[in-house]
Design an enzyme around this catalytic site. Structure first.
Site, PDB file in Angstrom:
ATOM      1  N   SER A   1     -54.170 -15.894 -27.407  1.00 37.75           N
ATOM      2  CA  SER A   1     -53.485 -16.480 -26.261  1.00 37.75           C
ATOM      3  C   SER A   1     -52.046 -15.987 -26.198  1.00 37.75           C
ATOM      4  CB  SER A   1     -53.485 -18.008 -26.372  1.00 37.75           C
ATOM      5  OG  SER A   1     -52.640 -18.612 -25.413  1.00 37.75           O
TER       6      SER A   1
ATOM      7  N   TYR B   1     -52.013 -25.874 -31.397  1.00 36.66           N
ATOM      8  CA  TYR B   1     -52.847 -24.859 -30.737  1.00 36.66           C
ATOM      9  C   TYR B   1     -52.212 -23.475 -30.866  1.00 36.66           C
ATOM     10  CZ  TYR B   1     -55.114 -22.429 -26.783  1.00 36.66           C
ATOM     11  OH  TYR B   1     -55.774 -21.540 -25.977  1.00 36.66           O
TER      12      TYR B   1
END
Length: 286
Positions: free
Chosen positions: A181, A194
């Site tokens: 990401s 995360y």
């Protein structure tokens, strides 16, 4: 072409995790009416974690239209979405193998690989895509250990266990594609745990690529920016301006991510390993 999809503001919406595709407004585009295959993955056997919705569904659809049979995981709550992914794969003339699997458990990961190999005989392409997040704008003090454990076990432990179990069944010339990401490089404070896992996936990808280069099995990753998936209304307190911060001014649709996975899995990427393909909507990364 960059303005072909909806831009914020979006209607306010909230769901319970893991979220449902049909309840989203606007509903995500997975390439249902636009993706055209050209045989790039003809005869391949693929396993995708988190393939019921979002990026995973778009990749499953694209792989099938490129000629691959597709096994994919989903949680029990995601059965309705999994049925739609199955329909799309079968509509493309390929075999779909939906597997209810919580990759937070090692035994479940081993059983997943065993079932896939029993059905397909091998795994030519492994896509580690399943992930979990939960926004905590209040900071680190608001992250309970239960959440931290779920994020780590879903995003890292599951990837490690599935990859380790699958590798004996990945033939030479096979491919692994992980989902990292933009958060790996530009972490949002409210997604601290995360973002940690997404940085770790970059290191895992680059290290494993070096381990497997001699076989050869290629290992790469895609680093999406904001993408409009069920995880967003299920884990974010406000989705009305989601993706507006990207230079393109909107979130990506899952359909915009799938071609990167197809490329990395295909023979066209035969000299590419240990790389991260950034699909961030213009956000500059190191």
């Amino acid at each position: 072409m960059t303005d072909q999809y909806p831009e914020p503001e979006f209607p306010a919406q909230e769901q319970e995790p893991p979220g449902r595709t049909a309840a989203m407004e606007p509903e995500p585009d997975h390439g249902e009416t636009t993706y055209r295959g050209s045989g790039k993955l003809s005869g391949r056997k693929a396993l995708i974690t988190g393939g019921d919705s979002g990026i995973g569904r778009a990749v499953a659809l694209a792989f099938a239209r490129e000629g691959a049979d597709v096994a994919f995981t989903h949680l029990p709550e995601e059965e309705k979405d999994a049925r739609e992914t199955t329909r799309l794969v079968e509509e493309a003339g390929r075999t779909a193998l939906p597997v209810e699997c919580d990759i937070r458990e090692e035994d479940a990961c081993l059983a997943l690989v065993e079932r896939t190999v029993a059905e397909f005989g091998r795994i030519d392409v492994l896509v580690n895509n399943a992930a979990y997040q939960m926004s905590r704008p209040e900071g680190i003090g608001a992250i309970p250990t239960e959440q931290f454990d779920r994020v780590m076990r879903t995003n890292l432990y599951g990837m490690f266990w599935v990859t380790k179990a699958a590798l004996p069944h990945v033939p030479d010339g096979g491919s692994i594609v992980n989902t990292t990401s933009v958060q790996a490089y530009k972490p949002s404070p409210h997604l601290l745990d995360y973002a940690m896992t997404k940085s770790a996936i970059v290191a895992f990808t680059q290290g494993l690529a070096q381990q497997l280069a001699e076989r050869p099995v290629r290992v790469n990753a895609v680093a999406p920016g904001p993408v409009w998936t069920p995880l967003i209304p299920a884990t974010m307190p406000d989705t009305t301006e989601f993706g507006k911060q990207s230079p393109l001014g909107r979130p990506a649709q899952p359909a915009e991510m799938a071609p990167a996975y197809v490329f990395l899995a295909s023979p066209e990427a035969s000299y590419i390993t240990g790389e991260i393909v950034n699909a961030t909507g213009g956000t500059p990364l190191p």
